[in-house]
Design a protein around this motif. Structure first.
Motif, short mmCIF file in Angstrom:
data_model
loop_
_atom_site.label_atom_id
_atom_site.label_comp_id
_atom_site.label_asym_id
_atom_site.label_seq_id
_atom_site.Cartn_x
_atom_site.Cartn_y
_atom_site.Cartn_z
N SER A 27 49.36 51.54 24.77
CA SER A 27 49.05 50.12 24.54
C SER A 27 48.74 49.41 25.85
N SER A 28 49.43 49.79 26.93
CA SER A 28 49.17 49.19 28.24
C SER A 28 47.76 49.52 28.72
N PHE A 29 47.38 50.79 28.63
CA PHE A 29 46.04 51.19 29.05
C PHE A 29 44.97 50.52 28.19
N TYR A 30 45.27 50.41 26.88
CA TYR A 30 44.29 49.79 25.99
C TYR A 30 44.04 48.33 26.36
N PHE A 31 45.11 47.59 26.62
CA PHE A 31 44.93 46.17 26.91
C PHE A 31 44.29 45.93 28.29
N VAL A 32 44.56 46.82 29.24
CA VAL A 32 43.86 46.71 30.53
C VAL A 32 42.37 46.95 30.33
N TRP A 33 42.05 47.98 29.53
CA TRP A 33 40.65 48.26 29.22
C TRP A 33 40.02 47.09 28.46
N LEU A 34 40.74 46.58 27.48
CA LEU A 34 40.22 45.49 26.66
C LEU A 34 39.97 44.25 27.52
N ASP A 35 40.94 43.90 28.36
CA ASP A 35 40.81 42.70 29.19
C ASP A 35 39.61 42.79 30.12
N ASN A 36 39.34 44.00 30.62
CA ASN A 36 38.23 44.17 31.55
C ASN A 36 36.89 44.42 30.85
N SER A 37 36.92 44.58 29.54
CA SER A 37 35.70 44.87 28.79
C SER A 37 35.20 43.68 27.98
N LEU A 38 35.95 42.60 27.95
CA LEU A 38 35.55 41.42 27.18
C LEU A 38 34.31 40.77 27.76
N ARG A 39 33.48 40.24 26.89
CA ARG A 39 32.28 39.52 27.30
C ARG A 39 32.32 38.10 26.73
N ALA A 40 31.77 37.17 27.47
CA ALA A 40 31.75 35.78 27.00
C ALA A 40 31.02 35.69 25.67
N PRO A 41 31.57 35.00 24.68
CA PRO A 41 30.93 34.93 23.36
C PRO A 41 29.64 34.10 23.40
N SER A 42 28.69 34.51 22.58
CA SER A 42 27.45 33.74 22.47
C SER A 42 27.49 32.78 21.29
N ASP A 43 28.42 33.00 20.39
CA ASP A 43 28.56 32.16 19.21
C ASP A 43 29.19 30.82 19.60
#
Length: 396
Positions: A27-43
């Motif tokens: 879960s720790s690795f997943y959230f680090v990956w998720l936090d660094n992979s997020l993109r600003a929403p266009s909606d």
């Protein structure tokens, strides 16, 4: 029967520890990956709700759209999942395993008279002190240098180096590596217990009370979470190291420990940057080079006894048996005196049993000098040389 029950406690605690550690690290690795992979929403609707980043992913035949809010959502959902049981379960099961194996058998596992002549009580107190003092020093550094992350990183690394040196000069090498791993793991779990979860609870309480959310809680939680992800690979090595005595039995074992942990940090840094779209192969190259250099440095040299084996008088198992009786059957016998059951299931009561495990005996006793454990029975160099000549002469 007592030894049998302890073996079951060892098995079940180890199994539990591995299971919950996988859940926590995953879960720790997943959230680090998720936090660094997020993109600003266009909606525009997402932006209006306060979403600062989103990600579309596919897994197991389904599509997922995780979103991260800037600060906190305007309306708190009733169903809110908390990530903390994985951390607490990992630490509790790990401490239970550490207690069963090491704290209940300090004379066998913690103490090496060739390193420091400690009493069992002192050894146990010092081992526990590393866990407590390690957290206190780290936490004070984080509080004092919260906005100076570069200096904080340098001082935390320096502290771990000093702690590694101290542990390797107080305990047996095997125990020292594990204690440093347990110290860092305690820091990780304490970060969750004292900072990350309490901060999140304050955010939730403020939202329920209709009060503004203080962003400091998120900032502190993020800092400690980032620290935890860098700690992970060093801790995993320290926990696995007790299976590989060529690392902890070296004369400069504290430096071996530090260098391998540094390699782990470099590998983790590569993946963290990769999550952000930055591929810097320098980190894994340096890490692999560092591991290769350590492996070459600590490689055992050919024992003098083996080199002279061809010209030496032949040695047979009848000459080796008294040495094994004096130094080995305390742990490796049908009824060992230093352990509840035969260590690793190996028994050397009979000559045939000794000959059947000649390669392992030679490797552990002569080449790596890892056995007897902590040299608790004070095996001499002449006795090691005798075993070396026996093996090199064909283990007859």
């Amino acid at each position: 029967m007592e030894g049998y029950l302890l073996d079951w406690a060892n098995l079940l605690l180890r199994w539990l520890h591995v299971i919950v550690a996988i859940a926590w690290i995953g879960s720790s690795f997943y959230f680090v990956w998720l936090d660094n992979s997020l993109r600003a929403p266009s909606d525009a609707a997402l932006k209006e709700k306060g979403v600062g980043g989103e990600l579309w992913a596919v897994h197991g035949g389904g599509f997922y759209n995780p979103q991260k809010y800037l600060g906190a959502p305007r309306h708190l959902p009733e169903d809110l999942h908390w990530f903390y049981w994985e951390s607490y379960s990992t630490w509790l099961s790990g401490f239970g395993l550490f207690s069963v194996l090491y704290l209940f058998n300090p004379k066998v596992f913690l103490i090496d008279p060739n390193v420091a002549n400690l009493t069992p009580t002192v050894a146990v107190i010092l081992a526990l002190a590393f866990l407590v003092v390690g957290w206190l020093v780290y936490d004070v550094l984080c509080r004092a240098l919260q906005k100076k992350e570069g200096l904080l990183a340098v001082l935390v690394v320096a502290f771990v180096v000093i702690a590694s040196w101290a542990a390797c000069n107080l305990f047996s090498g095997r125990a020292a590596f594990l204690i440093i791993g347990a110290m860092i793991a305690t820091i990780m779990s304490a970060n969750v217990f004292f900072w990350i979860i309490p901060g999140q609870r304050k955010v939730v309480a403020a939202m329920k009370a209709g009060q503004p959310v203080d962003p400091i809680h998120g900032q502190r939680g993020k800092q400690r979470s980032v620290h935890n992800t860098y700690f992970t690979l060093p801790v995993l090595f320290a926990m696995l190291s007790n299976h590989y005595n060529m690392t902890y039995s070296h004369q400069y074992n504290w430096l071996v420990l530090v260098l391998i942990m540094v390699a782990g940090v470099l590998i983790r840094q590569f993946f963290i940057l990769r999550h952000k779209g930055v591929v810097n192969v320098v980190y894994p190259i340096v890490a692999v080079a560092l591991l290769a250099a350590v492996a070459a440095w600590i490689a055992p040299s050919r024992p003098a006894a083996a080199a002279a084996g061809a010209s030496a008088a032949a040695v047979d198992v009848a000459q080796v048996k008294p040495v094994m009786d004096k130094h080995c059957i305390q742990c490796h016998a049908a009824a060992p005196t230093l352990m509840p059951t035969p260590a690793k299931g190996l028994m050397f009561d009979q000559p045939d049993q000794i000959k059947a495990h000649a390669q392992q005996i030679y490797q552990q006793v002569v080449v790596q000098k890892a056995m007897p454990l902590g040299n608790i029975t004070n095996m001499t160099e002449d006795e090691r040389a005798l075993i070396g000549r026996w093996f090199e002469g064909g283990a007859k």
